[in-house]
Design an enzyme around this catalytic site. Sequence first.
Site, mmCIF file in Angstrom:
data_model
loop_
_atom_site.group_PDB
_atom_site.id
_atom_site.type_symbol
_atom_site.label_atom_id
_atom_site.label_comp_id
_atom_site.label_asym_id
_atom_site.label_seq_id
_atom_site.Cartn_x
_atom_site.Cartn_y
_atom_site.Cartn_z
ATOM 1 N N ASP A 156 -2.074 -1.617 10.710
ATOM 2 C CA ASP A 156 -2.494 -1.421 9.319
ATOM 3 C C ASP A 156 -3.076 -2.897 8.952
ATOM 4 O O ASP A 156 -3.816 -2.875 7.675
ATOM 5 C CB ASP A 156 -1.267 -1.570 8.115
ATOM 6 C CG ASP A 156 -0.769 -0.134 8.573
ATOM 7 O OD1 ASP A 156 -1.424 0.981 8.987
ATOM 8 O OD2 ASP A 156 0.412 0.238 7.968
ATOM 9 N N LYS A 172 0.931 -1.138 0.055
ATOM 10 C CA LYS A 172 0.145 0.064 -0.105
ATOM 11 C C LYS A 172 0.980 1.389 0.012
ATOM 12 O O LYS A 172 2.168 1.091 0.341
ATOM 13 C CB LYS A 172 -0.872 0.047 1.054
ATOM 14 C CG LYS A 172 -0.263 0.013 2.368
ATOM 15 C CD LYS A 172 0.071 1.236 3.290
ATOM 16 C CE LYS A 172 0.942 1.076 4.705
ATOM 17 N NZ LYS A 172 1.687 2.222 4.973
#
Length: 313
Positions: A164, A34
């Site tokens: 995350d 990401k």
Amino acid sequence: MYRSAPTAGGATVDNRGTQRREADDWLSLSAPAKVNLYLEVLGSRGDGYHEVETVMAPLRLADHLSLRAVAGDPNIRLQVAGPLSAGVPTDERNLVVQAVTALQQRLGVEQGAEMALQKHVPHEAGLGGGSSDAAAALILADAAWGTQCDPAELDDIASSIGSDVPFFLNGGPAVCRGRGEQVAPLATPAGCPIVVAKPAAGLSTKRVFSELKKQTGASAKRSAGELVESFSSGDWRGLSGQLFNRLEETALGLAEPLRQAAATLREACGCSWTITGSGSALFAVAPSDRAARRLASVVRQRGMGWAVATSLT
Ligand code: C5P
């Protein structure tokens, strides 16, 4: 993209994109990296974390994880291979092992698991590789063990592994708040060209946040509003000018090679680069896929580290 992955049809792929190889019972999944297109730190909390607001989007760049259930042996085993496997632990220091062990304990599973991880995403980079691997491991173990864990419980286990991990469990771009574990999905057109560069030095998230805490002086907080608008309308040029990461200055201050790489990239490539997460990887929105490939080769040719042309997915 797990929860939002389309059903690919046939008996070999489920609606999370989990591939089943019938012959030998291995299941496999891509674990995307990401970037943080925007990251604001809203304040420090009493529990050792910081309150953040961040816009994260998955990349085509991905690790690959395979897993199979092992009956009659509760051990969790991991093998790591692939171009970026050097230095990646295979024991309980790896988030993949922590995630599968947490699921096993929470649900009282007696089976063990065997996993094979192909690393293509650099670690200590802010690209979320370890967190994404952990989310993929939770989905694969739940499928292989047939435990059908309640989604809220899976989210809870995910956030206990790392801030995350719930983002990757959810799949797709999102605005994340709290310490990062509160995920509000964003709809978006995919395909924005991205170039990622990582100097050899890595940075620990803990270290960057604790250095930020030492810095005094309040700064005006930024808002994600305009960036989210550009992002959702596919205005990549607008997005390029709105990238923001509150941790950037702190991270660049901690690592001289990173500061040099950032300066060289900005000068050589003429587009705005920022760090992702707490670094040490830097990324830019490129004007085209071709430009992304050219920028990645500039980074490699100048010996500024590892680089790849990829895109938002
Ligand atoms: O959640 P995760 O394990 O990835 O966090 C690693 C470290 O980064 C935490 O122990 C904390 O020091 C710091 N952190 C933080 N605020 C956040 C996320 C991480 O201070 N929102």
